[in-house]
Scaffold this active site. Structure first.
Site, PDB file in Angstrom:
ATOM      1  N   HIS A 181       0.854  -1.189   0.000  1.00 39.38           N
ATOM      2  CA  HIS A 181       0.000   0.000   0.000  1.00 39.38           C
ATOM      3  C   HIS A 181       0.889   1.237   0.000  1.00 39.38           C
ATOM      4  CE1 HIS A 181      -3.128   2.864   1.157  1.00 39.38           C
ATOM      5  NE2 HIS A 181      -3.980   1.946   0.753  1.00 39.38           N
ATOM      6  N   ASP A 203      -7.996  -5.015  -0.291  1.00 39.63           N
ATOM      7  CA  ASP A 203      -8.475  -5.878  -1.382  1.00 39.63           C
ATOM      8  C   ASP A 203      -8.136  -7.347  -1.193  1.00 39.63           C
ATOM      9  OD1 ASP A 203      -7.628  -3.111  -3.372  1.00 39.63           O
ATOM     10  OD2 ASP A 203      -9.661  -3.858  -3.023  1.00 39.63           O
TER      11      ASP A 203
HETATM   12  C1  SDX Z   1      -6.137   0.210  -3.068  1.00 39.62           C
HETATM   13  O1  SDX Z   1      -4.223   4.650  -2.078  1.00 39.62           O
HETATM   14  C2  SDX Z   1      -5.211   4.073  -1.489  1.00 39.62           C
HETATM   15  O2  SDX Z   1      -5.636   4.445  -0.443  1.00 39.62           O
HETATM   16  C3  SDX Z   1      -5.801   2.874  -2.262  1.00 39.62           C
HETATM   17  C4  SDX Z   1      -6.851   2.068  -1.512  1.00 39.62           C
HETATM   18  C5  SDX Z   1      -8.135   2.860  -1.263  1.00 39.62           C
HETATM   19  O3  SDX Z   1      -8.853   2.522  -0.324  1.00 39.62           O
HETATM   20  O4  SDX Z   1      -8.439   3.744  -2.116  1.00 39.62           O
HETATM   21  O5  SDX Z   1      -6.323   1.606  -0.280  1.00 39.62           O
HETATM   22  C6  SDX Z   1      -7.277   0.833  -2.336  1.00 39.62           C
HETATM   23  O6  SDX Z   1      -5.881   0.557  -4.201  1.00 39.62           O
HETATM   24  C7  SDX Z   1      -5.280  -0.809  -2.341  1.00 39.62           C
HETATM   25  C8  SDX Z   1      -4.083  -1.323  -3.209  1.00 39.62           C
HETATM   26  C9  SDX Z   1      -4.598  -2.395  -4.169  1.00 39.62           C
HETATM   27  N1  SDX Z   1      -3.545  -2.777  -5.121  1.00 39.62           N
HETATM   28  C10 SDX Z   1      -2.902  -3.976  -5.023  1.00 39.62           C
HETATM   29  O7  SDX Z   1      -3.099  -4.813  -4.137  1.00 39.62           O
HETATM   30  C11 SDX Z   1      -1.915  -4.258  -6.159  1.00 39.62           C
HETATM   31  C12 SDX Z   1      -0.622  -4.871  -5.591  1.00 39.62           C
HETATM   32  N2  SDX Z   1       0.072  -3.814  -4.828  1.00 39.62           N
HETATM   33  C13 SDX Z   1       0.959  -2.974  -5.513  1.00 39.62           C
HETATM   34  O8  SDX Z   1       1.056  -2.978  -6.872  1.00 39.62           O
HETATM   35  C14 SDX Z   1       1.541  -1.817  -4.721  1.00 39.62           C
HETATM   36  O9  SDX Z   1       1.815  -2.259  -3.468  1.00 39.62           O
HETATM   37  C15 SDX Z   1       0.691  -0.560  -4.660  1.00 39.62           C
HETATM   38  C16 SDX Z   1       0.278  -0.126  -6.023  1.00 39.62           C
HETATM   39  C17 SDX Z   1      -0.513  -0.788  -3.821  1.00 39.62           C
HETATM   40  C18 SDX Z   1       1.547   0.528  -4.011  1.00 39.62           C
HETATM   41  O10 SDX Z   1       2.574   0.786  -4.864  1.00 39.62           O
HETATM   42  P1  SDX Z   1       3.703   1.896  -4.529  1.00 39.62           P
HETATM   43  O11 SDX Z   1       3.377   2.629  -3.279  1.00 39.62           O
HETATM   44  O12 SDX Z   1       3.936   2.688  -5.768  1.00 39.62           O
HETATM   45  O13 SDX Z   1       4.958   1.037  -4.179  1.00 39.62           O
HETATM   46  P2  SDX Z   1       5.961   0.445  -5.243  1.00 39.62           P
HETATM   47  O14 SDX Z   1       5.214  -0.147  -6.401  1.00 39.62           O
HETATM   48  O15 SDX Z   1       7.006   1.475  -5.520  1.00 39.62           O
HETATM   49  O16 SDX Z   1       6.591  -0.778  -4.392  1.00 39.62           O
HETATM   50  C19 SDX Z   1       7.651  -0.566  -3.453  1.00 39.62           C
HETATM   51  C20 SDX Z   1       8.434  -1.862  -3.464  1.00 39.62           C
HETATM   52  C21 SDX Z   1       8.902  -2.252  -4.871  1.00 39.62           C
HETATM   53  O17 SDX Z   1      10.035  -3.072  -4.728  1.00 39.62           O
HETATM   54  P3  SDX Z   1      11.540  -2.338  -4.891  1.00 39.62           P
HETATM   55  O18 SDX Z   1      11.489  -1.551  -6.180  1.00 39.62           O
HETATM   56  O19 SDX Z   1      11.679  -1.468  -3.660  1.00 39.62           O
HETATM   57  O20 SDX Z   1      12.507  -3.497  -4.911  1.00 39.62           O
HETATM   58  O21 SDX Z   1       7.593  -2.948  -3.023  1.00 39.62           O
HETATM   59  C22 SDX Z   1       7.421  -3.880  -4.080  1.00 39.62           C
HETATM   60  C23 SDX Z   1       7.793  -3.153  -5.370  1.00 39.62           C
HETATM   61  O22 SDX Z   1       8.245  -4.089  -6.347  1.00 39.62           O
HETATM   62  N3  SDX Z   1       6.004  -4.260  -4.071  1.00 39.62           N
HETATM   63  C24 SDX Z   1       5.548  -5.484  -4.298  1.00 39.62           C
HETATM   64  C25 SDX Z   1       4.162  -5.405  -4.128  1.00 39.62           C
HETATM   65  N4  SDX Z   1       3.818  -4.146  -3.823  1.00 39.62           N
HETATM   66  C26 SDX Z   1       4.963  -3.432  -3.786  1.00 39.62           C
HETATM   67  N5  SDX Z   1       6.179  -6.640  -4.636  1.00 39.62           N
HETATM   68  C27 SDX Z   1       5.390  -7.733  -4.787  1.00 39.62           C
HETATM   69  N6  SDX Z   1       4.046  -7.737  -4.638  1.00 39.62           N
HETATM   70  C28 SDX Z   1       3.396  -6.584  -4.315  1.00 39.62           C
HETATM   71  N7  SDX Z   1       2.078  -6.586  -4.173  1.00 39.62           N
END
Ligand code: SDX
Length: 428
Positions: free
Chosen positions: A307, A364
């Site tokens: 998140h 989610d």
């Molecule tokens: C919602 O913003 C809100 O409030 C949203 C929400 C709401 O109520 O409106 O809470 C609802 O959208 C919840 C999120 C739902 N999405 C997912 O579950 C999709 C999977 N999660 C991600 O894609 C990710 O965690 C996000 C999109 C939620 C957040 O992404 P960020 O903040 O841009 O973080 P990032 O992508 O830069 O990740 C940071 C690190 C990275 O690794 P490094 O580059 O540091 O090595 O964490 C890793 C990412 O690769 N990472 C994951 C991961 N999520 C982040 N690795 C594997 N699986 C994951 N799910």
């Protein structure tokens, strides 16, 4: 006492005012930065950038705190109902009994949708994803209520738009499902409460008498409360930016629905179930899929994990996980993907990759398991999220308009070609 930060650049020092919120959050007010220094800030995805100040929802990502208008999500989920929470989020205070009864009555009187909306609905093929249909039909409300287009409308007229969209969302949402399965639509039954009415419009068929199971409508109430607002997330920011051009509430919410649809945002609840089903079909080897999620060369992500704000448990996920066990037990449903989800969570919470990045289950991760147990099909999961988030979108749009915020128009850093002369096609 005013606080300032100092920025030194190009031999000069600039004083940047520091803004402090009611929960002692601090921000640099850079509204005069470019005029003073010629500098702008750059922050892909607005990870460190506040777009506004808001009195609606407070999140503390480190402590896993979520409050609507100061009330904790745990207390609201336990004691309130969705329309009461909608009233709180939109108007700022919990309603008195009289205010609540009037609010419910107003909404009940507007659940019907103009019959010509069905003609638009009939134009969608049944394979159309319900989110695309929902976004289109909510935007189409501007055709039936053109007065909503007038940005100078009175507070009462704006409130009429708010009542109408809250009232018609469940009807339209249920109709997107009926379109997907090729069934005739159901009309609202105003003798029922908000959630029971929606469930009946979703699942009633002409040949059978449909009775809503109170376990199902209670679970839906709780899920909608948990989704009702979440400060400046992607879809809410979309609603605010679209509304900042003085676009109508309906067109702003339609844009928010489209933003929510993405699998990185609200579309994740559908993606989670599809992921869990894939892991189950692949033999249920959670470690294999955890390794894929950590492999930078593998596009697979653990959907429902991570998140932007929460670097601790998403408080909603904790409530939903508990509700999932409770609802499935009450309904006598055994869903093997729930065990797979719990297995993934258990492995992830001990895995350095997830622990170092503070990746926890988000709202989610478990919600789809409950929706499925309630009989809601996977393609409708994000429509359920949109139904829940509607009060938040409305409240944020209303706050932005009442605060007379300027049109949202970010700057950029240009990295393209420098000036060059035109060359005729013969000479290229
Ligand atoms: C919602 O913003 C809100 O409030 C949203 C929400 C709401 O109520 O409106 O809470 C609802 O959208 C919840 C999120 C739902 N999405 C997912 O579950 C999709 C999977 N999660 C991600 O894609 C990710 O965690 C996000 C999109 C939620 C957040 O992404 P960020 O903040 O841009 O973080 P990032 O992508 O830069 O990740 C940071 C690190 C990275 O690794 P490094 O580059 O540091 O090595 O964490 C890793 C990412 O690769 N990472 C994951 C991961 N999520 C982040 N690795 C594997 N699986 C994951 N799910």
């Amino acid at each position: 006492m005013s606080e300032f930060a100092e920025l030194s650049f190009g031999g000069k020092t600039y004083q940047i005012p520091v803004v402090t919120g009611t929960e002692n959050e601090k921000a640099l007010d850079i509204s005069k930065l470019r005029a003073q220094s010629g500098l702008i800030t750059l922050d892909y995805g607005f990870k460190n950038t506040g777009s506004t100040s808001s009195a609606i929802t407070f999140l503390d990502g480190e402590k896993g705190i979520l409050r609507y208008r100061g009330y904790s999500i745990e207390e609201l989920a336990e004691n309130s109902n969705f329309l009461e929470v909608a009233y709180l989020i939109i108007y700022g205070e919990l309603p008195t009994k009289q205010e609540f009864d009037q609010f419910v009555k107003d909404i009940t009187m507007h659940t019907m949708v103009h019959e010509e909306v069905k003609s638009i609905l009939d134009g969608f093929p049944s394979k159309a994803h319900p989110m695309g249909v929902l976004s289109s039909l909510i935007g189409a409300l501007t055709a039936f209520y053109p007065e909503a287009l007038d940005p100078s409308r009175s507070a009462d007229e704006v409130n009429m738009s708010i009542i109408r969209i809250l009232a018609k969302m469940p009807t339209i949402a249920a109709w997107t499902y009926k379109n997907e399965i090729g069934h005739p639509v159901n009309y609202p039954d105003n003798s029922l409460d908000y959630c029971s009415n929606f469930l009946k419009m979703m699942f009633a068929v002409p040949s059978d008498k449909y009775e809503t199971d109170p376990v199902v409508s209670d679970a839906l109430n709780k899920l909608l409360i948990l989704h009702a607002d979440h400060e400046q997330n992607c879809s809410t920011s979309t609603v605010r930016v679209v509304g900042s051009s003085h676009s109508s509430l309906y067109s702003s919410v339609s844009a928010g629905i489209s933003a929510l649809w993405g699998p990185l945002h609200g579309g994740a609840n559908q993606a989670v179930i599809e992921m869990l089903e894939g892991i189950k079909a692949d033999g249920g080897d959670t470690q294999k899929w955890m390794d894929k999620a950590k492999d930078k060369n593998d596009p697979f992500r653990l959907m429902g994990f991570g998140h932007r704000v929460y670097k601790n448990f998403d408080p909603r996920a904790k409530i939903i996980k508990k509700a999932a066990d409770n609802v499935l037990n009450k309904l006598g449903v055994h869903d093997p993907v729930l065990e797979i989800a719990k297995g993934l969570e258990e492995v992830a919470l001990k895995d350095d990759y997830f622990v170092e990045r503070k990746l926890y289950p988000n709202v989610d991760f478990y919600s789809g398991i409950i929706y499925r147990a309630l009989g809601i099909p996977t393609q409708m999961f994000t429509v359920m999220f949109a139904m829940g988030r509607l009060p938040g979108w409305i409240a944020q749009w209303k706050e932005m308009r009442e605060n007379n915020e300027p049109i949202g128009r970010p700057r950029q850093v240009y990295v393209g070609k420098n000036h060059r002369p035109y060359v005729n096609i013969e000479n290229r």
